[in-house]
Design a protein around this motif. Structure first.
Motif, PDB file in Angstrom:
ATOM      1  N   ILE A  28       0.860  -1.179   0.000  1.00 28.54           N
ATOM      2  CA  ILE A  28       0.000   0.000   0.000  1.00 28.54           C
ATOM      3  C   ILE A  28       0.901   1.235   0.000  1.00 28.54           C
ATOM      4  O   ILE A  28       1.679   1.445   0.936  1.00 28.54           O
ATOM      5  CB  ILE A  28      -0.924   0.024   1.233  1.00 28.54           C
ATOM      6  N   ASN A  30      -0.042   4.548  -0.146  1.00 26.86           N
ATOM      7  CA  ASN A  30      -0.574   5.812   0.390  1.00 26.86           C
ATOM      8  C   ASN A  30      -1.175   5.649   1.775  1.00 26.86           C
ATOM      9  O   ASN A  30      -2.178   6.276   2.097  1.00 26.86           O
ATOM     10  CB  ASN A  30      -1.621   6.373  -0.568  1.00 26.86           C
ATOM     11  N   LEU A  31      -0.575   4.818   2.603  1.00 25.37           N
ATOM     12  CA  LEU A  31      -1.106   4.549   3.937  1.00 25.37           C
ATOM     13  C   LEU A  31      -0.440   5.472   4.951  1.00 25.37           C
ATOM     14  O   LEU A  31       0.675   5.230   5.407  1.00 25.37           O
ATOM     15  CB  LEU A  31      -0.867   3.086   4.303  1.00 25.37           C
ATOM     16  N   SER A  32      -1.108   6.551   5.277  1.00 26.55           N
ATOM     17  CA  SER A  32      -0.615   7.501   6.262  1.00 26.55           C
ATOM     18  C   SER A  32      -1.817   8.099   6.985  1.00 26.55           C
ATOM     19  O   SER A  32      -2.464   9.025   6.488  1.00 26.55           O
ATOM     20  CB  SER A  32       0.218   8.600   5.599  1.00 26.55           C
ATOM     21  N   THR A  42       1.120   3.839   9.812  1.00 27.50           N
ATOM     22  CA  THR A  42       1.881   3.666   8.583  1.00 27.50           C
ATOM     23  C   THR A  42       2.071   2.168   8.371  1.00 27.50           C
ATOM     24  O   THR A  42       1.763   1.367   9.261  1.00 27.50           O
ATOM     25  CB  THR A  42       3.256   4.342   8.692  1.00 27.50           C
ATOM     26  N   PRO A  43       2.582   1.761   7.217  1.00 25.03           N
ATOM     27  CA  PRO A  43       2.851   0.327   7.044  1.00 25.03           C
ATOM     28  C   PRO A  43       3.737  -0.251   8.139  1.00 25.03           C
ATOM     29  O   PRO A  43       3.518  -1.383   8.581  1.00 25.03           O
ATOM     30  CB  PRO A  43       3.536   0.283   5.667  1.00 25.03           C
ATOM     31  N   LEU A  53      -9.552  -3.699   7.364  1.00 16.21           N
ATOM     32  CA  LEU A  53      -9.954  -2.309   7.182  1.00 16.21           C
ATOM     33  C   LEU A  53     -11.398  -2.236   6.704  1.00 16.21           C
ATOM     34  O   LEU A  53     -11.798  -2.951   5.779  1.00 16.21           O
ATOM     35  CB  LEU A  53      -9.071  -1.621   6.138  1.00 16.21           C
ATOM     36  N   LEU A 127      -5.337   7.180  -0.654  1.00 14.55           N
ATOM     37  CA  LEU A 127      -5.539   5.815  -0.173  1.00 14.55           C
ATOM     38  C   LEU A 127      -6.864   5.250  -0.678  1.00 14.55           C
ATOM     39  O   LEU A 127      -6.936   4.101  -1.125  1.00 14.55           O
ATOM     40  CB  LEU A 127      -5.506   5.784   1.358  1.00 14.55           C
ATOM     41  N   ALA A 174       1.700  -5.484   6.069  1.00 14.76           N
ATOM     42  CA  ALA A 174       0.850  -4.346   5.694  1.00 14.76           C
ATOM     43  C   ALA A 174       0.635  -4.274   4.190  1.00 14.76           C
ATOM     44  O   ALA A 174       0.485  -3.197   3.616  1.00 14.76           O
ATOM     45  CB  ALA A 174       1.423  -3.029   6.225  1.00 14.76           C
TER      46      ALA A 174
END
Length: 200
Positions: A28, A30-32, A42-43, A53, A127, A174
């Motif tokens: 992933i 754009n995981l922020s 974050t990852p 999720l 995301l 992640a």
């Protein structure tokens, strides 16, 4: 108001009566996010556990509480030894209203280990786009909004959010491992999570 995002096709294999397994698992990019305690997501912070999720919002009158209640049932029915290996996370598609404090109150109703997550819309949108989460904001008359949500929320915009109901499962690195387009199939989710979390 934002238009709904188009669902993007995800390559994978559909398991009988379950989710679609992504092969190979997909990182992933754009995981922020920020969790309901204000800590970054974050990852690297998700590494080491499976993560389910669900994208929704705290003012949701029906789909979100029903889905989260189902996920709470899945959590309770997981073998006790596997429960610490799986987390359940509500990612808000309504960051304008869903503050970390509000998310903390909301997810706490569904059990320990549930995480609420949010981010400013400009950071969240990539995301949502990457995963193919569809959502749209629709204005509501104030009285209808209050009747549907049970919240008066004076001074805040009266609108609702339509969104997809898909569940996304991340592996302990992640990476996107599986997608469940039918959140009502909690038996399949329980079965598959038990199998995956039991792997060394």
């Amino acid at each position: 108001m934002l238009a709904a995002l188009v669902l993007l096709p995800l390559p994978g294999l559909a398991a009988p009566g379950g989710g679609t397994v992504i092969t190979p698992p997909r990182p992933i990019a754009n995981l922020s996010l920020v969790d309901h305690q204000g800590a970054p997501i974050t990852p690297s912070t998700l590494a080491g556990r499976w993560t389910v999720l669900f994208f929704g919002f705290t003012h949701c009158p029906d789909v979100c509480p029903t889905t989260l209640a189902r996920l709470a049932g899945v959590q309770r029915r997981l073998p006790e030894a596997l429960r610490p290996k799986v987390r359940f996370m509500l990612v808000s598609v309504d960051p304008m209203r869903d503050t970390p404090q509000r998310l903390a109150q909301y997810v706490g109703q569904f059990g320990q280990g549930f995480v609420g997550a949010t981010a400013p819309l400009g950071e969240l949108a990539p995301l949502l786009r990457e995963l193919g989460v569809s959502y749209a904001y629709t204005a509501q008359p104030a009285d209808e909004h209050a009747a549907h949500t049970g919240h008066a929320d004076h001074g805040t915009p009266a609108y609702t959010v339509t969104h997809s109901e898909t569940l996304y499962v991340l592996d302990p690195q992640a990476r996107l491992h599986a997608v469940f387009t039918d959140p009502k199939d909690d038996y399949a989710l329980l079965r598959d999570l038990s199998t995956w979390a039991n792997q060394p």
